[in-house]
Write an enzyme that holds these catalytic residues in place. Structure first.
Site, PDB file in Angstrom:
ATOM      1  N   CYS A 197      24.778  30.987  39.340  1.00 48.12           N
ATOM      2  CA  CYS A 197      25.452  31.339  38.047  1.00 48.12           C
ATOM      3  C   CYS A 197      25.472  30.180  37.039  1.00 48.12           C
ATOM      4  O   CYS A 197      25.888  30.429  36.018  1.00 48.12           O
ATOM      5  CB  CYS A 197      26.800  31.705  38.257  1.00 48.12           C
ATOM      6  SG  CYS A 197      26.989  33.153  39.726  1.00 48.12           S
ATOM      7  N   HIS A 232      30.283  31.173  31.401  1.00 47.30           N
ATOM      8  CA  HIS A 232      29.521  32.092  32.381  1.00 47.30           C
ATOM      9  C   HIS A 232      30.855  33.418  32.622  1.00 47.30           C
ATOM     10  O   HIS A 232      31.975  32.986  32.757  1.00 47.30           O
ATOM     11  CB  HIS A 232      29.499  31.337  33.799  1.00 47.30           C
ATOM     12  CG  HIS A 232      29.407  32.398  34.930  1.00 47.30           C
ATOM     13  ND1 HIS A 232      28.333  33.506  35.005  1.00 47.30           N
ATOM     14  CD2 HIS A 232      29.928  32.503  36.004  1.00 47.30           C
ATOM     15  CE1 HIS A 232      28.293  34.168  35.922  1.00 47.30           C
ATOM     16  NE2 HIS A 232      29.271  33.534  36.757  1.00 47.30           N
ATOM     17  N   ASN A 280      29.783  40.283  36.705  1.00 45.78           N
ATOM     18  CA  ASN A 280      29.048  39.176  36.615  1.00 45.78           C
ATOM     19  C   ASN A 280      27.601  39.089  36.842  1.00 45.78           C
ATOM     20  O   ASN A 280      27.460  39.562  37.946  1.00 45.78           O
ATOM     21  CB  ASN A 280      29.660  38.440  37.855  1.00 45.78           C
ATOM     22  CG  ASN A 280      29.313  36.844  38.099  1.00 45.78           C
ATOM     23  OD1 ASN A 280      28.299  36.537  37.569  1.00 45.78           O
ATOM     24  ND2 ASN A 280      30.229  36.032  38.890  1.00 45.78           N
TER      25      ASN A 280
HETATM   26  O1  UT7 Z   1      29.969  33.312  39.273  1.00 43.81           O
HETATM   27  C1  UT7 Z   1      31.109  32.744  40.349  1.00 43.81           C
HETATM   28  C2  UT7 Z   1      31.224  33.377  41.359  1.00 43.81           C
HETATM   29  N1  UT7 Z   1      32.330  34.230  41.629  1.00 43.81           N
HETATM   30  C3  UT7 Z   1      33.589  33.836  41.025  1.00 43.81           C
HETATM   31  O2  UT7 Z   1      33.923  33.182  40.049  1.00 43.81           O
HETATM   32  C4  UT7 Z   1      34.818  34.466  41.506  1.00 43.81           C
HETATM   33  C5  UT7 Z   1      35.979  33.659  41.822  1.00 43.81           C
HETATM   34  N2  UT7 Z   1      37.390  34.380  42.424  1.00 43.81           N
HETATM   35  C6  UT7 Z   1      37.711  35.554  41.732  1.00 43.81           C
HETATM   36  O3  UT7 Z   1      37.423  35.929  40.731  1.00 43.81           O
HETATM   37  C7  UT7 Z   1      38.822  36.149  42.608  1.00 43.81           C
HETATM   38  O4  UT7 Z   1      39.090  35.063  43.661  1.00 43.81           O
HETATM   39  C8  UT7 Z   1      38.796  37.497  43.162  1.00 43.81           C
HETATM   40  C9  UT7 Z   1      38.695  38.348  41.858  1.00 43.81           C
HETATM   41  C10 UT7 Z   1      37.377  37.560  43.887  1.00 43.81           C
HETATM   42  C11 UT7 Z   1      39.723  37.680  44.023  1.00 43.81           C
HETATM   43  O5  UT7 Z   1      40.866  37.832  43.217  1.00 43.81           O
HETATM   44  P1  UT7 Z   1      42.237  37.003  44.018  1.00 43.81           P
HETATM   45  O6  UT7 Z   1      43.364  37.297  43.115  1.00 43.81           O
HETATM   46  O7  UT7 Z   1      41.662  35.616  44.435  1.00 43.81           O
HETATM   47  O8  UT7 Z   1      42.455  37.892  45.218  1.00 43.81           O
HETATM   48  P2  UT7 Z   1      42.445  37.500  47.008  1.00 43.81           P
HETATM   49  O9  UT7 Z   1      40.828  37.331  47.113  1.00 43.81           O
HETATM   50  O10 UT7 Z   1      43.553  36.357  47.122  1.00 43.81           O
HETATM   51  O11 UT7 Z   1      42.849  38.922  47.615  1.00 43.81           O
HETATM   52  C12 UT7 Z   1      44.179  39.508  47.293  1.00 43.81           C
HETATM   53  C13 UT7 Z   1      44.492  40.806  48.043  1.00 43.81           C
HETATM   54  C14 UT7 Z   1      43.767  40.896  49.407  1.00 43.81           C
HETATM   55  O12 UT7 Z   1      44.810  41.595  50.055  1.00 43.81           O
HETATM   56  P3  UT7 Z   1      46.045  41.288  50.751  1.00 43.81           P
HETATM   57  O13 UT7 Z   1      45.455  40.335  51.756  1.00 43.81           O
HETATM   58  O14 UT7 Z   1      47.040  40.398  49.833  1.00 43.81           O
HETATM   59  O15 UT7 Z   1      46.674  42.419  51.276  1.00 43.81           O
HETATM   60  C15 UT7 Z   1      42.540  41.285  49.349  1.00 43.81           C
HETATM   61  O16 UT7 Z   1      42.190  41.978  50.461  1.00 43.81           O
HETATM   62  O17 UT7 Z   1      43.441  41.670  47.083  1.00 43.81           O
HETATM   63  C16 UT7 Z   1      42.633  42.348  48.104  1.00 43.81           C
HETATM   64  N3  UT7 Z   1      41.464  42.624  47.581  1.00 43.81           N
HETATM   65  C17 UT7 Z   1      41.294  44.018  47.003  1.00 43.81           C
HETATM   66  N4  UT7 Z   1      41.849  44.955  46.708  1.00 43.81           N
HETATM   67  C18 UT7 Z   1      41.564  45.964  45.961  1.00 43.81           C
HETATM   68  C19 UT7 Z   1      40.050  41.960  47.687  1.00 43.81           C
HETATM   69  N5  UT7 Z   1      39.381  42.609  46.838  1.00 43.81           N
HETATM   70  C20 UT7 Z   1      39.745  43.990  46.528  1.00 43.81           C
HETATM   71  C21 UT7 Z   1      39.321  45.025  45.483  1.00 43.81           C
HETATM   72  N6  UT7 Z   1      40.225  45.967  45.531  1.00 43.81           N
HETATM   73  N7  UT7 Z   1      38.015  45.000  45.317  1.00 43.81           N
END
Ligand code: UT7
Length: 319
Positions: free
Chosen positions: A113, A246, A276
């Site tokens: 990225c 980005h 993204n």
């Molecule tokens: O280009 C560079 C590459 N990528 C990035 O910059 C991404 C950077 N990271 C992020 O944008 C965020 O970390 C995410 C959007 C990927 C995730 O958001 P988060 O607030 O960090 O959530 P998390 O991974 O801590 O997950 C929180 C909860 C989990 O459930 P539990 O364990 O709390 O019950 C996940 O299983 O959200 C759940 N979850 C979802 N729920 C519904 C994860 N993905 C999803 C989803 N829909 N798509």
């Protein structure tokens, strides 16, 4: 001598997939979750026959027209992608062939990225060295090909697209400062850990990500590298007319703007409509803002990217 952007172009494949469409396809997610955590509402997907070079061609033709030059004038093609058409030749060479020109140097840059920040900086160095005068710099991705549609933590985030700029030698100021960084010890928090051997895929050819770790890393390095290039240019953040980061997550973008003391009115965001698009996201956002009239000639722009590797970089420029 300066290296200055003289034209921009971009391309999104016509198929758009909303968050509701993802739910309808059986992904265990919701529009509310995706919008609240990422800001993404829609992403575009390439058709099966569309390769990264096809998207790049469309964006490049628009950039050439905007710069009012023909492809024959290009003496350097640098293309950033993590989803190349083939293992080899480079997608840059395939793009060159599709443009119907030959002879100029053409190669790919792989910095995920951060790829466009890397490619633009490399092109700047070529131009400032005096060896080349007219570069086509492209970010193009078909990330939908490397998504595991059963992994809701990644498949909702990414989309396909391409963006391109023409960077020319100029008497007028263009790129003012740039900085690139990498820390390979963090390779495991965002990777596609697959390769090809004996005609088979070895490992996993899908995006694997520790989202929260990537989030924390991104927020820190994006602010740091922005300050670094401002210092190099002897400027401060108040001089930035537009921050074009980005486009991974609206919350990362908001945090970066806050750390720089910039209001969101000075930030170009397309993550809601593009998702993204990895190396394509910065030139796509730049082109959108040029064509809708927000970014004007003479504006000071901060472009910055962060991604797998881990890699990060920023380019400060007069448009
Ligand atoms: O280009 C560079 C590459 N990528 C990035 O910059 C991404 C950077 N990271 C992020 O944008 C965020 O970390 C995410 C959007 C990927 C995730 O958001 P988060 O607030 O960090 O959530 P998390 O991974 O801590 O997950 C929180 C909860 C989990 O459930 P539990 O364990 O709390 O019950 C996940 O299983 O959200 C759940 N979850 C979802 N729920 C519904 C994860 N993905 C999803 C989803 N829909 N798509």
């Amino acid at each position: 001598m300066h290296a200055r952007i003289t034209g921009t172009g971009s391309y999104l494949p016509p198929t758009a997939l909303s968050n509701h469409d993802l739910v309808a396809r059986g992904v265990d997610t919701s529009d509310d979750w995706i919008v609240e955590r990422t800001g993404i509402r829609i992403r575009h997907l390439a058709d099966n026959g569309q390769m990264a070079s096809d998207l790049a061609l469309e964006a490049s033709l628009k950039a050439l027209a905007a710069a009012d030059i023909t492809a024959g004038k290009i003496d350097l093609i640098i293309l950033a992608t993590s989803t190349p058409d083939y293992i080899f030749p480079s997608t840059a060479c395939l793009l060159q062939s599709k443009l119907g020109v030959g002879g100029a140097a053409a190669f790919d840059v792989q910095a995920v990225c951060s790829g466009f920040a890397y490619a633009l900086t490399v092109a700047q160095k070529f131009i400032l060295s005096g060896s080349h005068r007219c570069a086509l710099v492209v970010g193009t991705e078909v990330f939908s090909r490397i998504l595991d549609w059963n992994d809701r933590g990644t498949c909702v985030l990414f989309g396909d697209g391409a963006g391109a700029v023409i960077l020319e030698a100029s008497d007028e100021p263009g790129i003012l400062a740039s900085a690139l960084h990498a820390d390979g010890s963090h390779h495991g928090i965002l990777e596609v850990p697959g390769s090809v051997c004996d005609g088979k895929v070895v490992g996993q050819p899908f995006v694997k990500m520790d989202g929260p770790a990537v989030f924390k890393f991104a927020v820190k390095v994006l602010a740091d590298v922005a300050h670094e290039v401002l210092d190099m240019a002897g400027m401060n953040a108040a001089a930035i007319d537009w921050l074009i980061p980005h486009q991974a997550n609206i919350r990362i973008i908001q945090s970066t703007a806050k750390k720089l003391g910039l209001s969101m009115e000075k930030v170009i965001t397309t993550v809601d409509r593009h998702g993204n698009t990895s190396a394509a996201s910065i030139p796509l956002a730049l082109d959108v803002a040029v064509r809708d009239g927000r970014v004007k000639r003479g504006d000071t722009l901060m472009l910055e990217g962060v991604g797998g590797g881990f890699t990060w970089g920023a380019v400060l420029l007069k448009f």
